[in-house]
Write an enzyme that holds these catalytic residues in place. Structure first.
Site, PDB file in Angstrom:
ATOM      1  N   LEU A 174      90.703 -51.098  45.244  1.00 33.51           N
ATOM      2  CA  LEU A 174      91.642 -49.821  44.624  1.00 33.51           C
ATOM      3  C   LEU A 174      93.152 -50.558  44.719  1.00 33.51           C
ATOM      4  O   LEU A 174      93.424 -51.095  45.579  1.00 33.51           O
ATOM      5  CB  LEU A 174      91.649 -48.739  45.351  1.00 33.51           C
ATOM      6  CG  LEU A 174      90.246 -48.066  45.654  1.00 33.51           C
ATOM      7  CD1 LEU A 174      90.353 -47.003  46.773  1.00 33.51           C
ATOM      8  CD2 LEU A 174      89.839 -47.456  44.426  1.00 33.51           C
ATOM      9  N   GLU A 192      93.117 -51.003  59.217  1.00 34.18           N
ATOM     10  CA  GLU A 192      93.923 -50.250  59.740  1.00 34.18           C
ATOM     11  C   GLU A 192      93.456 -48.816  59.466  1.00 34.18           C
ATOM     12  O   GLU A 192      93.542 -47.601  60.066  1.00 34.18           O
ATOM     13  CB  GLU A 192      95.243 -50.336  59.540  1.00 34.18           C
ATOM     14  CG  GLU A 192      96.082 -49.504  60.118  1.00 34.18           C
ATOM     15  CD  GLU A 192      97.660 -49.556  60.078  1.00 34.18           C
ATOM     16  OE1 GLU A 192      98.029 -49.492  58.848  1.00 34.18           O
ATOM     17  OE2 GLU A 192      98.397 -49.697  60.859  1.00 34.18           O
ATOM     18  N   ARG A 207      95.371 -39.316  50.568  1.00 34.16           N
ATOM     19  CA  ARG A 207      94.026 -39.754  50.872  1.00 34.16           C
ATOM     20  C   ARG A 207      93.932 -39.000  52.254  1.00 34.16           C
ATOM     21  O   ARG A 207      92.594 -38.902  52.587  1.00 34.16           O
ATOM     22  CB  ARG A 207      94.202 -41.204  51.505  1.00 34.16           C
ATOM     23  CG  ARG A 207      94.636 -42.313  50.310  1.00 34.16           C
ATOM     24  CD  ARG A 207      93.118 -42.745  49.629  1.00 34.16           C
ATOM     25  NE  ARG A 207      93.369 -43.548  48.482  1.00 34.16           N
ATOM     26  CZ  ARG A 207      93.222 -44.914  48.855  1.00 34.16           C
ATOM     27  NH1 ARG A 207      93.174 -45.394  49.830  1.00 34.16           N
ATOM     28  NH2 ARG A 207      93.688 -45.681  47.678  1.00 34.16           N
ATOM     29  N   HIS A 244     100.528 -44.634  51.476  1.00 34.44           N
ATOM     30  CA  HIS A 244     100.440 -43.878  52.802  1.00 34.44           C
ATOM     31  C   HIS A 244     101.795 -43.696  53.444  1.00 34.44           C
ATOM     32  O   HIS A 244     102.785 -44.367  53.119  1.00 34.44           O
ATOM     33  CB  HIS A 244      99.803 -44.897  53.854  1.00 34.44           C
ATOM     34  CG  HIS A 244      98.152 -45.022  53.289  1.00 34.44           C
ATOM     35  ND1 HIS A 244      97.674 -46.172  52.981  1.00 34.44           N
ATOM     36  CD2 HIS A 244      97.277 -44.427  53.130  1.00 34.44           C
ATOM     37  CE1 HIS A 244      96.420 -46.436  52.653  1.00 34.44           C
ATOM     38  NE2 HIS A 244      96.062 -44.962  53.017  1.00 34.44           N
ATOM     39  N   CYS A 300      98.325 -52.945  57.487  1.00 29.97           N
ATOM     40  CA  CYS A 300      96.993 -52.417  57.548  1.00 29.97           C
ATOM     41  C   CYS A 300      95.930 -53.390  57.650  1.00 29.97           C
ATOM     42  O   CYS A 300      94.794 -53.242  57.573  1.00 29.97           O
ATOM     43  CB  CYS A 300      96.721 -51.671  56.200  1.00 29.97           C
ATOM     44  SG  CYS A 300      97.172 -52.682  54.656  1.00 29.97           S
TER      45      CYS A 300
END
Ligand code: CIR
Length: 256
Positions: free
Chosen positions: A18, A65, A131, A164, A251
């Site tokens: 993605l 992560e 998310r 995020h 991550c």
């Protein structure tokens, strides 16, 4: 002090993951090389690195992560918000259980990506995002409470500049937070020593303190200077191919 890190080698279909970034296709050979350098940096910081094999079932699985939140006392397995990433947790569960006797798990209808969770000592900032939903954060806050940690929610759902929470914030220890400009005046961060990243270097806000060093993406001279001026010891790493897939530096590993 961290002693271990878990990483997963990017798969040859890494570019099928993605992304909302408009930076072109990642080059796989370069990504592999950058991943090796990332692992070497963790070793330089004193960590024993557990390297998992590439998993072609999940093109985004190098971003480990997102699959777990780790505390000194327990691990909490997540439930990633993107359907294509849901199976990544089952693929890492045994590895986490090898190190953590106590493992909790976010349950449906909760969703949670580890990239939304910023540990700052015994306080955790929980990012409510595209998310990670309210139910996922509620469950996590309950587990953290049982583990003697407290938490608060930061709503990033309307912030198009970040995927995020941790795309825009990093806790470096010593009460210091690295923040993107949008977070500079946020009331929840006002009691911290704030290191604000200039807009053109905002990708570098996702940096990671690993023992005596702070890993940061290379090509960010202002943040490099700010960290040095604040007494930190930055270690720059080329993250160009992971950035193309919306991946930040944190991550790529689980650290504990
Ligand atoms: C995704 O969109 O899920 C991946 N392509 C990137 C995940 C990056 N994860 C993170 O920053 N914690």
């Amino acid at each position: 002090m961290f002693q271990h890190a878990i990483v997963r080698i990017p798969g040859s279909n890494f570019a099928d993951g993605l992304t909302g970034a408009d930076l072109g296709m990642p080059d796989f050979a370069t990504a592999l090389r950058q991943h090796v350098q990332y692992c070497e940096a963790l070793t330089t910081c004193g960590l024993e690195v557990v390297t998992l094999a590439a998993d072609l079932a999940y093109p985004d699985s190098t971003f480990v992560e997102d699959t777990a939140v780790l505390t000194p006392q327990a691990a909490i397995l997540t439930r990633p918000g993107a359907p294509t990433r849901a199976g990544e947790v089952a693929a890492i569960r045994d590895e986490i259980a090898r190190f953590f006797p106590t493992v909790f798990e976010i349950q449906s209808p909760g969703t949670l990506d580890g990239g939304d969770i910023c540990e700052a000592g015994t306080h955790f900032f929980l990012g409510l995002s595209q998310r990670s939903n309210e139910e996922g954060l509620r469950q996590l806050a309950g587990y953290l409470d049982r583990l003697g940690c407290n938490s608060s929610i930061i709503d990033v759902r309307d912030m198009i500049s970040i995927l995020h929470l941790k795309s825009g914030i990093a806790y470096l220890g010593d009460n210091a937070l690295v923040l993107i400009e949008e977070f500079a005046g946020h009331p929840q961060f006002k009691n911290y020593r704030r290191i604000v990243v200039s807009e053109e270097e905002s990708y570098a806000a996702n940096c990671v303190r690993v023992n005596d060093r702070v890993l940061i993406p290379s090509g960010n001279p202002k943040l490099l200077a700010q960290l040095n001026a604040n007494g930190f010891h930055p270690l720059p790493l080329d993250m160009s191919e992971f950035r193309k897939m919306d991946g930040g530096l944190s991550c790529l590993s689980l650290r504990f």
